[in-house]
Enzyme design. Structure first.
Site, mmCIF file in Angstrom:
data_model
loop_
_atom_site.group_PDB
_atom_site.id
_atom_site.type_symbol
_atom_site.label_atom_id
_atom_site.label_comp_id
_atom_site.label_asym_id
_atom_site.label_seq_id
_atom_site.Cartn_x
_atom_site.Cartn_y
_atom_site.Cartn_z
ATOM 1 N N ASP A 29 -94.553 -31.586 -46.785
ATOM 2 C CA ASP A 29 -93.701 -30.896 -45.813
ATOM 3 C C ASP A 29 -93.821 -29.372 -45.949
ATOM 4 O O ASP A 29 -94.064 -28.859 -47.039
ATOM 5 C CB ASP A 29 -92.241 -31.335 -46.024
ATOM 6 C CG ASP A 29 -91.366 -30.973 -44.838
ATOM 7 O OD1 ASP A 29 -91.889 -30.816 -43.718
ATOM 8 O OD2 ASP A 29 -90.135 -30.835 -45.044
ATOM 9 N N ASN A 31 -95.566 -27.292 -43.485
ATOM 10 C CA ASN A 31 -96.703 -26.670 -42.778
ATOM 11 C C ASN A 31 -96.254 -25.692 -41.698
ATOM 12 O O ASN A 31 -96.829 -24.609 -41.542
ATOM 13 C CB ASN A 31 -97.554 -27.744 -42.080
ATOM 14 C CG ASN A 31 -98.230 -28.672 -43.058
ATOM 15 O OD1 ASN A 31 -98.312 -28.371 -44.241
ATOM 16 N ND2 ASN A 31 -98.718 -29.804 -42.563
ATOM 17 N N THR A 75 -92.744 -42.075 -38.071
ATOM 18 C CA THR A 75 -92.376 -42.696 -36.780
ATOM 19 C C THR A 75 -91.457 -41.755 -35.989
ATOM 20 O O THR A 75 -91.353 -41.883 -34.771
ATOM 21 C CB THR A 75 -91.655 -44.052 -37.008
ATOM 22 O OG1 THR A 75 -90.679 -43.899 -38.051
ATOM 23 C CG2 THR A 75 -92.632 -45.155 -37.403
ATOM 24 N N ASN A 77 -91.808 -38.379 -36.054
ATOM 25 C CA ASN A 77 -92.530 -37.151 -35.676
ATOM 26 C C ASN A 77 -93.023 -37.167 -34.226
ATOM 27 O O ASN A 77 -93.405 -36.121 -33.685
ATOM 28 C CB ASN A 77 -93.703 -36.872 -36.626
ATOM 29 C CG ASN A 77 -93.277 -36.394 -38.007
ATOM 30 O OD1 ASN A 77 -93.938 -36.652 -39.010
ATOM 31 N ND2 ASN A 77 -92.154 -35.668 -38.090
ATOM 32 N N TRP A 78 -92.986 -38.342 -33.567
ATOM 33 C CA TRP A 78 -93.357 -38.394 -32.138
ATOM 34 C C TRP A 78 -92.387 -37.592 -31.275
ATOM 35 O O TRP A 78 -92.689 -37.290 -30.120
ATOM 36 C CB TRP A 78 -93.366 -39.860 -31.642
ATOM 37 C CG TRP A 78 -94.397 -40.711 -32.311
ATOM 38 C CD1 TRP A 78 -94.170 -41.649 -33.277
ATOM 39 C CD2 TRP A 78 -95.826 -40.723 -32.062
ATOM 40 N NE1 TRP A 78 -95.363 -42.242 -33.661
ATOM 41 C CE2 TRP A 78 -96.387 -41.689 -32.928
ATOM 42 C CE3 TRP A 78 -96.673 -40.006 -31.211
ATOM 43 C CZ2 TRP A 78 -97.759 -41.971 -32.967
ATOM 44 C CZ3 TRP A 78 -98.030 -40.288 -31.255
ATOM 45 C CH2 TRP A 78 -98.563 -41.254 -32.123
ATOM 46 N N SER A 198 -86.483 -38.763 -45.651
ATOM 47 C CA SER A 198 -87.046 -38.840 -44.295
ATOM 48 C C SER A 198 -87.824 -40.141 -44.033
ATOM 49 O O SER A 198 -88.933 -40.113 -43.495
ATOM 50 C CB SER A 198 -87.925 -37.604 -44.015
ATOM 51 O OG SER A 198 -87.181 -36.415 -44.196
HETATM 52 C C1 IPE Z 1 -91.322 -35.748 -43.198
HETATM 53 O O1 IPE Z 1 -91.236 -34.429 -42.799
HETATM 54 C C2 IPE Z 1 -92.526 -36.409 -42.586
HETATM 55 C C3 IPE Z 1 -93.820 -35.937 -43.049
HETATM 56 C C4 IPE Z 1 -94.042 -35.056 -43.977
HETATM 57 C C5 IPE Z 1 -94.949 -36.552 -42.409
HETATM 58 P P1 IPE Z 1 -90.327 -33.974 -41.562
HETATM 59 O O2 IPE Z 1 -90.460 -32.502 -41.463
HETATM 60 O O3 IPE Z 1 -90.687 -34.768 -40.363
HETATM 61 O O4 IPE Z 1 -88.891 -34.429 -42.026
HETATM 62 P P2 IPE Z 1 -87.446 -33.886 -41.620
HETATM 63 O O5 IPE Z 1 -87.390 -33.825 -40.119
HETATM 64 O O6 IPE Z 1 -87.305 -32.539 -42.234
HETATM 65 O O7 IPE Z 1 -86.496 -34.881 -42.211
HETATM 66 C C1 IPE Z 2 -95.052 -31.464 -42.452
HETATM 67 O O1 IPE Z 2 -94.804 -30.165 -42.088
HETATM 68 C C2 IPE Z 2 -96.063 -32.149 -41.585
HETATM 69 C C3 IPE Z 2 -95.512 -33.140 -40.658
HETATM 70 C C4 IPE Z 2 -94.269 -33.516 -40.604
HETATM 71 C C5 IPE Z 2 -96.439 -33.740 -39.716
HETATM 72 P P1 IPE Z 2 -93.760 -29.788 -40.948
HETATM 73 O O2 IPE Z 2 -94.485 -29.764 -39.650
HETATM 74 O O3 IPE Z 2 -92.584 -30.674 -40.965
HETATM 75 O O4 IPE Z 2 -93.390 -28.319 -41.384
HETATM 76 P P2 IPE Z 2 -91.938 -27.673 -41.391
HETATM 77 O O5 IPE Z 2 -91.061 -28.579 -42.184
HETATM 78 O O6 IPE Z 2 -91.506 -27.551 -39.967
HETATM 79 O O7 IPE Z 2 -92.146 -26.358 -42.043
HETATM 80 MG MG MG Z 3 -90.817 -30.599 -41.962
#
Ligand code: IPE
Ligand code: IPE
Ligand code: MG
Length: 242
Positions: A29, A31, A75, A77-78, A198
């Site tokens: 997490d 990125n 699931t 992230n969509w 998560s």
């Molecule tokens: C968890 O990160 C999912 C992945 C790293 C793939 P998220 O950024 O989606 O989680 P939340 O929304 O902070 O709980």
């Molecule tokens: C994790 O990084 C990657 C995925 C969930 C796909 P994020 O995209 O959630 O990055 P932040 O949490 O918004 O910084």
């Molecule tokens: Mg995140």
């Protein structure tokens, strides 16, 4: 041969020299925030995260961790904007192409955790082909894409129902999860400062050690791996006993 001795030395000198850490899982997490800090679009952070993923799985293998699981796309992230989802899926297909070319020389057995039904048939077939071609290799790499821990439990229960089961045991569920071929995770690491799960490995994490760090995933390097492995060895795992 030289490579073997080099690797052996690395394992002996590694924080995992005792070999008790058999399965490490990463919630990759941070990125988006990493990119934002640099005034760049979120997709730039995902690209940096994808390249870091390659480095980290390689390093985990080199210090003798037999199984690595990464949470790449949930699931949930969509729900993100279409362009971001597309950018992440593009990075995923790029990795697949690279793996198709390079995995024949690597000792890595890959499994994708999560339902593949959402992906277009050609992509799904490539994922399945890579799984088949890498079967039997030593190092386990589980990539969770379109993965949710709840979804996995439901999928396991439905598979058991379709086999005619009317009551189930813990072993039944464990053996029908997407992770059925891996030992349970010993250590789950979440980068990016959030202290939550998560929807990751809900069933499997019953006795996993949890490690949370503020470091954003693209900045999480080999030294950071050493720190969390060292932290793991400082813990006393009782599994409910004394
Ligand atoms: C968890 O990160 C999912 C992945 C790293 C793939 P998220 O950024 O989606 O989680 P939340 O929304 O902070 O709980
Ligand atoms: C994790 O990084 C990657 C995925 C969930 C796909 P994020 O995209 O959630 O990055 P932040 O949490 O918004 O910084
Ligand atoms: Mg995140």
């Amino acid at each position: 041969m030289r490579r073997f001795f080099h690797l052996k030395r690395r394992v002996e000198a590694s924080p995992n020299a005792e070999g008790r850490l058999k399965h490490i899982a990463f919630i990759m997490d941070g990125n988006g925030r990493w990119a934002k800090k640099r005034g760049m679009p979120r997709s730039y952070g995902h690209a940096a995260g994808a390249s870091n993923f390659r480095k980290i799985i390689e390093y985990c293998g080199s210090i003798g961790i037999g199984a690595v699981t990464v949470y790449a796309f949930s699931t949930e992230n969509w729900k993100r904007p279409r362009e971001e989802v597309d950018a992440i899926l593009k990075l995923f297909t790029d990795y697949l192409s690279e793996a198709e070319k390079s995995f024949s020389e690597k000792d890595i057995c890959v499994r994708f955790l999560g339902s593949k039904a959402v992906f277009p048939a050609p992509l799904r077939e490539r994922m399945e082909a890579l799984e088949r071609a890498s079967t039997g290799k030593r190092q386990r790499l589980n990539i969770a894409v379109n993965y949710g821990g709840r979804d996995d439990i439901v999928h396991a229960v439905n598979a058991l129902i379709s086999e005619g089961k009317t009551t189930v045991t813990e072993e039944d569920i464990t053996s029908h999860l997407y992770t059925s071929e891996s030992p349970p995770p010993d250590l789950i690491v979440r980068t990016g400062a959030e202290r939550r799960i998560s929807n990751f490995l809900l069933w499997e994490m019953a006795y996993a050690e949890l490690y949370f760090t503020e470091v954003l995933w693209p900045d999480f390097d080999e030294r950071q791996v050493d720190l969390c492995v060292k932290d793991f060895y400082e813990r006393k795992r009782r599994f409910g006993g004394l």
